[in-house]
Scaffold this active site. Structure first.
Site, mmCIF file in Angstrom:
data_model
loop_
_atom_site.group_PDB
_atom_site.id
_atom_site.type_symbol
_atom_site.label_atom_id
_atom_site.label_comp_id
_atom_site.label_asym_id
_atom_site.label_seq_id
_atom_site.Cartn_x
_atom_site.Cartn_y
_atom_site.Cartn_z
ATOM 1 N N ASP A 468 0.816 -1.254 -0.066
ATOM 2 C CA ASP A 468 0.132 -0.043 0.004
ATOM 3 C C ASP A 468 0.847 1.021 0.194
ATOM 4 O OD1 ASP A 468 -2.293 1.642 0.301
ATOM 5 O OD2 ASP A 468 -1.950 1.770 2.447
ATOM 6 N N ASP A 663 -1.767 -1.360 6.279
ATOM 7 C CA ASP A 663 -1.953 -0.979 7.468
ATOM 8 C C ASP A 663 -3.481 -0.316 7.707
ATOM 9 O OD1 ASP A 663 -1.913 1.536 5.878
ATOM 10 O OD2 ASP A 663 -1.804 2.793 7.681
ATOM 11 N N ASP A 667 -7.170 -2.001 3.405
ATOM 12 C CA ASP A 667 -6.102 -3.276 3.124
ATOM 13 C C ASP A 667 -6.338 -4.440 3.665
ATOM 14 O OD1 ASP A 667 -4.450 -1.075 1.932
ATOM 15 O OD2 ASP A 667 -3.672 -0.338 3.704
#
Length: 776
Positions: A468, A663, A667
């Site tokens: 990410d 995080d 996600d």
């Protein structure tokens, strides 16, 4: 063979829910559910229904029931551990007639809760699997009693006595030696006999039974020395095994043993009061003196200091802390007295996350370990059967004497004892758990948490690292890059007005501006008629004039439109907040900084042959800029959570194993879809932490490299251990079947491989750092 148990569940505390009780309640509420099968070894739950049923609704209902277990420890989830007891006595309010319609059966570690129906009904059941719940307790405390860590000392004493008495018997000789051999046998078999007794109570036989059988069988044919040698080596390897496990526990316990139990609370008048850490709530103000640990996650509101965070992150360099900076529970305040505001209760602190995750990791076995667990018991029975058959083959088929050996010929019983020794899978049983637990302990000391042995093994085989953007490759916290004023020269006034307004807001941009104001020691101005305008910004009156703070379009819709028209556009990757007060116009430019270690991590991942991909919901322009700065192999921007899952699934369908690092809540689905989910632990959402198999505490992205290299080394050690243990068994069993190996050599070869396997695993604990891992 299935067995229905009627013993009481040990969970009898008020408010506790046993998982079997919850499944029973779910089956009564949902008539379509005919049976639920729970297999903790394979991390699988299957549901059987009869006829048409709403699968999604059933899965949702069962997951709701399972998550009622959140306040329990994993050991109390009896069905998840395959323990042989039912829970019919847990809930006295349940109608006995309803209880009687439900059966609980146990077979090979699998628990099945089923309705009592006609015998033919199960043939029409339709089975499907649902995701295995991660029942993690919200708050877990490691036991204060560390006696298990020192259990090896008693075993080492017993092994030493066994060896000493055996040597005395060997040198004394004659009839008097029998007494010394008997003492040697007693010392050497003391702990093994306890293991055998516990196994017999559970209806199982293991390698401890084999060792005792061989030792006393040797004594029965006069081979006292061989039996004593076997017991000495077996008890010594057992002590070494417990030392390795105790060392692992001690490595983990050292993280938490000095965690503070009380904190100094400051009231409104500044008076100090000592209170229990568990009673602290968000917003409370604490005083932390030099040399003390920060009791909870907090924010510095007064004073300066440095924090030693090595126990959570593995980083030995102290981290400077000033007003506005966060501090983590369990880290040490090095030199300055500071006042802090509690951010979250102790049960939600970074330290508690580590305890919880380690606690869970110790109960999740690696695939290889689950195989050896199943293999060990079946193998024991197979070897007992083979040995019995070979006794008759050697006796009746080859004409060897049944029990008494001669100088020219070993008896059939002697050969059988030798076969039992060399075929025992002691080294194989220890080969995987010793390596896995050593890896978990080593990594925990360095801020890397593996949630079980599966993650330790699987991470080594990944080919793609998907990441990410926000909070992973970047810090996830906006920072004020610069303040501009129009006309120039009044930047401090712009910053002070922005700070005065934003300190009253909770928006992420506001947090960055407020933090900047505290660092610059700006004083808050007295504002009147403060108002939040949805979708546009904030406004208030100062010195009789309106102050507006927000989007460019809102501020531009006023008397200063000409000034804003001449302002340069915002660069890619920046966020801006405009402010207007009379003739003063300005803006605050913020950016989410790239992590300092991000570029180096990406370069090293590529050097290791891994493909790096960024999956982000951010704009394409920002993603392209980051790709150029970090030299990522591939970037996919503007993705929704479900599109991230599709991207991960696409790599998997192409035959590539994927690790996903993230995080946020968005996600979590892609972390679950990846072969290995990796969460940034300090700022990671609960959803991400629940789905991740690896957690990088304190958001150190570079620790992913360390985790990957540790996983590779642990896999090497596991393979070495399995090769040593199986290779030794194959060679020695072959020699034993042909009768070319004496019992003494068999004993030394078998127990020597066990010692070698444990020592090999301990090398993982003795690794000093990431550089040593890379060189290994």
């Amino acid at each position: 063979m299935s067995k229905t148990s009627t013993s009481a569940c040990p969970i009898t505390e008020p408010g506790k829910h046993c998982i079997i009780q919850l499944v029973t309640e779910a089956m009564r509420e949902e008539p379509a559910i005919e049976a639920v099968k729970i297999d903790p070894g394979h991390q699988a739950i299957s549901v059987a229904t009869l006829g048409k049923a709403n699968d999604a609704q059933i899965e949702h209902w069962l997951n709701e029931q399972f998550h009622k277990m959140q306040d329990q420890t994993a050991e109390q989830c009896c069905a998840l551990l395959g323990e042989k007891h039912s829970c019919n006595e847990c809930n006295p309010e349940v109608d006995p007639k309803q209880r009687a319609r439900i059966t609980v059966q146990y077979a090979s570690g699998t628990t099945t809760v089923a309705r009592q129906t006609c015998p033919t009904a199960p043939h029409f059941w339709r089975w499907r699997q649902i995701p295995f719940p991660k029942l993690v307790p919200r708050q877990v405390h490691l036991p204060e009693d560390a006696s298990e860590e020192d259990e090896w000392k008693g075993q080492l004493v017993a092994a030493s006595l066994c060896g000493v008495f055996g040597l005395i018997a060997f040198f004394v000789g004659g009839p008097a030696s029998i007494l010394w051999y008997a003492l040697s046998f007693l010392a050497g078999s003391w702990f093994a006999a306890q293991e055998v007794r516990e196994g017999l109570e559970e209806g199982t036989l293991d390698v401890h039974f084999l060792m005792l059988a061989v030792a006393f069988g040797s004594a029965s044919i006069g081979a006292w020395a061989e039996g004593a040698t076997l017991l000495f080596l077996f008890s010594f390897s057992g002590a070494l095994e417990h030392y390795a496990m105790g060392r692992t526990q001690r490595e983990i316990r050292s993280l938490f043993k000095n965690a503070p139990k009380t904190a100094i609370l400051l009231d409104a008048a500044g008076n100090e009061q000592s209170v229990p850490v568990d009673s602290l709530q968000a917003g409370m103000r604490l005083l932390v003196k030099p040399g003390e640990q920060f009791p909870v996650d907090a924010e510095v509101v007064k004073g300066k200091t440095s924090s030693d965070e090595s126990n959570l992150t593995g980083e030995a360099t102290p981290v400077d802390k000033t007003v506005g900076d966060g501090v983590l529970a369990g880290t040490i305040n090095l030199w300055g007295s500071v006042e802090v505001t509690v951010l979250r209760p102790a049960s939600q602190s970074a330290l508690q996350k580590i305890i919880t995750l380690i606690h869970e990791a110790q109960h999740l076995k690696a695939p290889s370990q689950r195989f050896t667990d199943r293999f060990g018991t079946k193998y024991t029975y197979a070897i007992l059967g083979l040995s019995l058959a070979m006794f008759f083959v050697w006796w009746l088929g080859f004409g060897h004497t049944p029990f008494k050996s001669t100088e020219l010929d070993r008896s059939a019983f002697y050969r059988t004892m030798t076969l039992l020794v060399v075929a025992s899978p002691c080294a194989l049983v220890l080969s995987i758990p010793s390596a896995v637990l050593a890896a978990i302990a080593w990594s925990a000391k360095r801020g890397i948490l593996f949630r079980g042995g599966a993650a330790v093994e699987n991470l080594a085989s990944i080919q793609v690292v998907a990441m990410d953007k926000t909070g992973t490759l970047t810090t996830g916290e906006l920072q004020v890059d610069r303040v501009e004023s129009f006309p120039p020269g009044r930047e401090r006034e712009v910053a002070q007005l922005a700070f005065s307004l934003e300190r009253l807001s909770t928006h992420p941009l506001a947090r960055a501006i407020t933090r900047h104001g505290k660092h610059e020691q700006l004083s808050a101005l007295e504002l009147e008629q403060f108002e939040s305008v949805t979708g546009l910004g904030l406004k208030a009156q100062y010195q009789g004039q309106w102050v507006r703070l927000g989007r460019r379009e809102w501020v531009a819709d006023g008397p200063n439109v000409a000034v804003l028209a001449k302002a340069p556009p915002t660069e890619a990757g920046y966020a801006e907040v405009w402010i207007e007060h009379g003739q003063l116009v300005g803006r605050v430019l913020m950016r989410d900084d790239i992590r300092p270690a991000a570029r180096e991590v990406v370069e090293k991942l590529r050097a290791l042959g891994l493909k790096t991909v960024m999956l982000t919901g951010d704009h394409q322009a920002s993603a392209d800029k980051l790709q150029k700065e970090l030299a990522l192999d591939e970037v996919r921007a503007g993705l929704k959570p479900e599109q991230k899952v599709d991207a991960v699934a696409g790599f998997s369908k192409a035959g590539q194993k994927v690790a996903m690092i993230g995080d946020g809540v968005n996600d979590a689905p892609s972390l679950a879809a990846a072969d290995v989910g990796v969460a940034m632990g300090a700022r990671g959402s609960d959803a991400a932490l629940e789905q991740a198999e690896v957690v990088l505490m304190h958001d150190r992205l570079e620790n992913f490299l360390t985790a990957f290299q540790l996983s590779q080394r642990a896999r090497q050690v596991i393979r070495q251990n399995v090769a040593i243990s199986l290779g030794t068994v194959v060679v020695l069993v072959g020699c034993a079947l042909f009768g070319t190996i004496p019992l003494t050599v068999g004993v030394i070869g078998h127990e020597g491989s066990t010692v070698l396997v444990v020592m090999n695993s301990l090398r993982l604990l003795m690794t000093r750092g990431p550089a040593a891992l890379k060189a290994a």
